[in-house]
Design a protein around this motif. Sequence first.
Motif, PDB file in Angstrom:
ATOM      1  N   GLU A 103     100.558  27.310   4.573  1.00 14.52           N
ATOM      2  CA  GLU A 103      99.828  26.340   3.754  1.00 14.52           C
ATOM      3  C   GLU A 103      98.326  26.365   4.054  1.00 14.52           C
ATOM      4  OE1 GLU A 103     103.884  25.576   3.407  1.00 14.52           O
ATOM      5  OE2 GLU A 103     102.795  25.345   5.303  1.00 14.52           O
ATOM      6  N   HIS A 104      97.984  26.425   5.332  1.00 17.21           N
ATOM      7  CA  HIS A 104      96.583  26.297   5.735  1.00 17.21           C
ATOM      8  C   HIS A 104      96.122  27.467   6.596  1.00 17.21           C
ATOM      9  CE1 HIS A 104      97.193  21.654   5.359  1.00 17.21           C
ATOM     10  NE2 HIS A 104      97.025  22.236   4.191  1.00 17.21           N
ATOM     11  N   VAL A 105      94.982  28.044   6.231  1.00 15.11           N
ATOM     12  CA  VAL A 105      94.392  29.130   7.014  1.00 15.11           C
ATOM     13  C   VAL A 105      93.072  28.642   7.601  1.00 15.11           C
ATOM     14  CG1 VAL A 105      93.485  31.478   6.989  1.00 15.11           C
ATOM     15  CG2 VAL A 105      95.474  30.890   5.566  1.00 15.11           C
ATOM     16  N   PHE A 106      92.933  28.821   8.909  1.00 10.40           N
ATOM     17  CA  PHE A 106      91.710  28.453   9.627  1.00 10.40           C
ATOM     18  C   PHE A 106      91.099  29.723  10.194  1.00 10.40           C
ATOM     19  CE2 PHE A 106      94.613  24.864   9.991  1.00 10.40           C
ATOM     20  CZ  PHE A 106      93.811  23.738   9.821  1.00 10.40           C
ATOM     21  N   CYS A 107      89.834  29.971   9.910  1.00  9.87           N
ATOM     22  CA  CYS A 107      89.175  31.162  10.444  1.00  9.87           C
ATOM     23  C   CYS A 107      88.039  30.769  11.384  1.00  9.87           C
ATOM     24  CB  CYS A 107      88.651  32.036   9.310  1.00  9.87           C
ATOM     25  SG  CYS A 107      88.097  33.651   9.887  1.00  9.87           S
ATOM     26  N   CYS A 108      88.235  31.063  12.667  1.00 11.78           N
ATOM     27  CA  CYS A 108      87.237  30.742  13.689  1.00 11.78           C
ATOM     28  C   CYS A 108      86.604  32.013  14.250  1.00 11.78           C
ATOM     29  CB  CYS A 108      87.891  29.954  14.827  1.00 11.78           C
ATOM     30  SG  CYS A 108      88.692  28.430  14.321  1.00 11.78           S
ATOM     31  N   LEU A 109      86.715  33.108  13.528  1.00 15.35           N
ATOM     32  CA  LEU A 109      86.147  34.371  13.994  1.00 15.35           C
ATOM     33  C   LEU A 109      84.629  34.294  14.016  1.00 15.35           C
ATOM     34  CD1 LEU A 109      88.340  36.922  11.995  1.00 15.35           C
ATOM     35  CD2 LEU A 109      88.506  36.373  14.427  1.00 15.35           C
ATOM     36  N   GLY A 110      84.036  34.939  14.998  1.00 13.41           N
ATOM     37  CA  GLY A 110      82.582  34.960  15.086  1.00 13.41           C
ATOM     38  C   GLY A 110      82.138  35.593  16.389  1.00 13.41           C
ATOM     39  N   THR A 111      80.955  36.153  16.373  1.00 11.28           N
ATOM     40  CA  THR A 111      80.403  36.774  17.569  1.00 11.28           C
ATOM     41  C   THR A 111      78.895  36.528  17.583  1.00 11.28           C
ATOM     42  OG1 THR A 111      80.273  38.849  18.834  1.00 11.28           O
ATOM     43  CG2 THR A 111      80.077  39.031  16.439  1.00 11.28           C
ATOM     44  N   THR A 112      78.192  37.188  18.454  1.00 12.77           N
ATOM     45  CA  THR A 112      76.727  37.154  18.472  1.00 12.77           C
ATOM     46  C   THR A 112      76.248  38.596  18.350  1.00 12.77           C
ATOM     47  OG1 THR A 112      76.558  37.418  20.874  1.00 12.77           O
ATOM     48  CG2 THR A 112      76.728  35.150  20.017  1.00 12.77           C
ATOM     49  N   ILE A 113      75.015  38.775  17.955  1.00  8.64           N
ATOM     50  CA  ILE A 113      74.490  40.131  17.829  1.00  8.64           C
ATOM     51  C   ILE A 113      74.469  40.817  19.196  1.00  8.64           C
ATOM     52  CG2 ILE A 113      72.461  41.508  17.208  1.00  8.64           C
ATOM     53  CD1 ILE A 113      71.855  39.430  15.049  1.00  8.64           C
ATOM     54  N   LYS A 114      74.193  40.037  20.246  1.00  6.17           N
ATOM     55  CA  LYS A 114      74.189  40.601  21.604  1.00  6.17           C
ATOM     56  C   LYS A 114      75.572  41.099  21.988  1.00  6.17           C
ATOM     57  CE  LYS A 114      73.061  39.517  26.424  1.00  6.17           C
ATOM     58  NZ  LYS A 114      72.565  38.488  27.374  1.00  6.17           N
ATOM     59  N   GLN A 115      76.607  40.279  21.723  1.00  2.45           N
ATOM     60  CA  GLN A 115      77.970  40.689  22.051  1.00  2.45           C
ATOM     61  C   GLN A 115      78.427  41.850  21.177  1.00  2.45           C
ATOM     62  OE1 GLN A 115      79.912  36.838  21.520  1.00  2.45           O
ATOM     63  NE2 GLN A 115      80.379  36.748  23.692  1.00  2.45           N
ATOM     64  N   ALA A 116      78.051  41.815  19.894  1.00  2.00           N
ATOM     65  CA  ALA A 116      78.465  42.857  18.959  1.00  2.00           C
ATOM     66  C   ALA A 116      77.780  44.192  19.245  1.00  2.00           C
ATOM     67  CB  ALA A 116      78.179  42.412  17.532  1.00  2.00           C
ATOM     68  N   GLY A 117      76.549  44.125  19.750  1.00  2.00           N
ATOM     69  CA  GLY A 117      75.830  45.343  20.086  1.00  2.00           C
ATOM     70  C   GLY A 117      74.896  45.857  19.010  1.00  2.00           C
ATOM     71  N   SER A 118      75.093  45.396  17.792  1.00  2.00           N
ATOM     72  CA  SER A 118      74.224  45.816  16.692  1.00  2.00           C
ATOM     73  C   SER A 118      74.412  44.864  15.519  1.00  2.00           C
ATOM     74  CB  SER A 118      74.550  47.248  16.241  1.00  2.00           C
ATOM     75  OG  SER A 118      75.831  47.294  15.628  1.00  2.00           O
ATOM     76  N   GLN A 119      73.460  44.892  14.592  1.00  2.00           N
ATOM     77  CA  GLN A 119      73.578  44.048  13.413  1.00  2.00           C
ATOM     78  C   GLN A 119      74.778  44.455  12.559  1.00  2.00           C
ATOM     79  OE1 GLN A 119      69.793  44.106  11.345  1.00  2.00           O
ATOM     80  NE2 GLN A 119      68.952  42.473  12.631  1.00  2.00           N
ATOM     81  N   SER A 120      75.046  45.738  12.475  1.00  2.00           N
ATOM     82  CA  SER A 120      76.172  46.202  11.650  1.00  2.00           C
ATOM     83  C   SER A 120      77.510  45.753  12.235  1.00  2.00           C
ATOM     84  CB  SER A 120      76.147  47.730  11.506  1.00  2.00           C
ATOM     85  OG  SER A 120      76.243  48.367  12.765  1.00  2.00           O
ATOM     86  N   ASN A 121      77.628  45.802  13.565  1.00  2.00           N
ATOM     87  CA  ASN A 121      78.863  45.329  14.196  1.00  2.00           C
ATOM     88  C   ASN A 121      79.016  43.822  14.032  1.00  2.00           C
ATOM     89  OD1 ASN A 121      79.667  47.848  15.053  1.00  2.00           O
ATOM     90  ND2 ASN A 121      78.777  47.647  17.097  1.00  2.00           N
ATOM     91  N   PHE A 122      77.892  43.103  14.128  1.00  2.00           N
ATOM     92  CA  PHE A 122      77.929  41.658  13.918  1.00  2.00           C
ATOM     93  C   PHE A 122      78.409  41.341  12.505  1.00  2.00           C
ATOM     94  CE2 PHE A 122      75.846  37.951  12.058  1.00  2.00           C
ATOM     95  CZ  PHE A 122      76.260  36.940  12.912  1.00  2.00           C
ATOM     96  N   ARG A 123      77.872  42.047  11.539  1.00  2.00           N
ATOM     97  CA  ARG A 123      78.242  41.811  10.145  1.00  2.00           C
ATOM     98  C   ARG A 123      79.720  42.134   9.900  1.00  2.00           C
ATOM     99  NH1 ARG A 123      75.575  40.978   5.397  1.00  2.00           N
ATOM    100  NH2 ARG A 123      76.733  41.575   3.525  1.00  2.00           N
ATOM    101  N   ARG A 124      80.223  43.153  10.586  1.00  2.00           N
ATOM    102  CA  ARG A 124      81.627  43.508  10.419  1.00  2.00           C
ATOM    103  C   ARG A 124      82.544  42.364  10.832  1.00  2.00           C
ATOM    104  NH1 ARG A 124      81.966  47.082  13.863  1.00  2.00           N
ATOM    105  NH2 ARG A 124      83.590  46.434  15.289  1.00  2.00           N
TER     106      ARG A 124
END
Length: 209
Positions: free
Chosen positions: A73-94
């Motif tokens: 019934e309900h979907v909750f999306c708490c996904l997220g990172t930081t550019i520092k953790q992701a390593g690049s803007q493209s990884n952050f956007r992914r």
Amino acid sequence: MTEKYKALVLGASGLVGKALVNQLCQDDRYSQVTCLVRSPLSKAQYHDPLNKIQAIVIDFEELQDYQGYFSVEHVFCCLGTTIKQAGSQSNFRRVDFQFVHVAAQLTRAQRAKSFVWISSVGANAKSGNFYLKVKGELENAILSMPQLDNAAAVRPSLLLGQRTQKRTAESWGIAIMKVLSPIMFGPLAKYRPVSANQVAYQMIQLQVF
């Protein structure tokens, strides 16, 4: 008899995700809480006396392969990172755009009642700040998605809570904002730091029952 709901949570191991899953486990309206995660959950961090949690370890790069889990019934999306953790803007956007956008598409495909995700205060597709620009572009993409009528974003400022990973810049920002919070009224109120528990509570309130 009160109708029971099933929830799906993406990002259950994050600051808000943990708070959210614990609140869902205490909420009598929910009979099952399925968590799609990158690695096994630490049971010690969740209070689940009724064994509502079903944790599924997946590859988020292949999220579309797990479409069946969105039949709730309900979907909750708490996904997220930081550019520092992701390593690049493209990884952050992914992570912050692509994964969340795919989750919204799967929610629509499985005809869940509603989809709620975490955006950010100041999200704006025209922003000169890359982080806020991506958040704004995602809001535009999801909220304009046809046949996904009940989609909503929470837009927190700096999050208060005990993180497993240290974020020095964010810690300084929180300390400064805590000092300024008492004088932040009116339009500035939305920039006050907010607890993960408050954000999780708001996410639940935004779902359609």
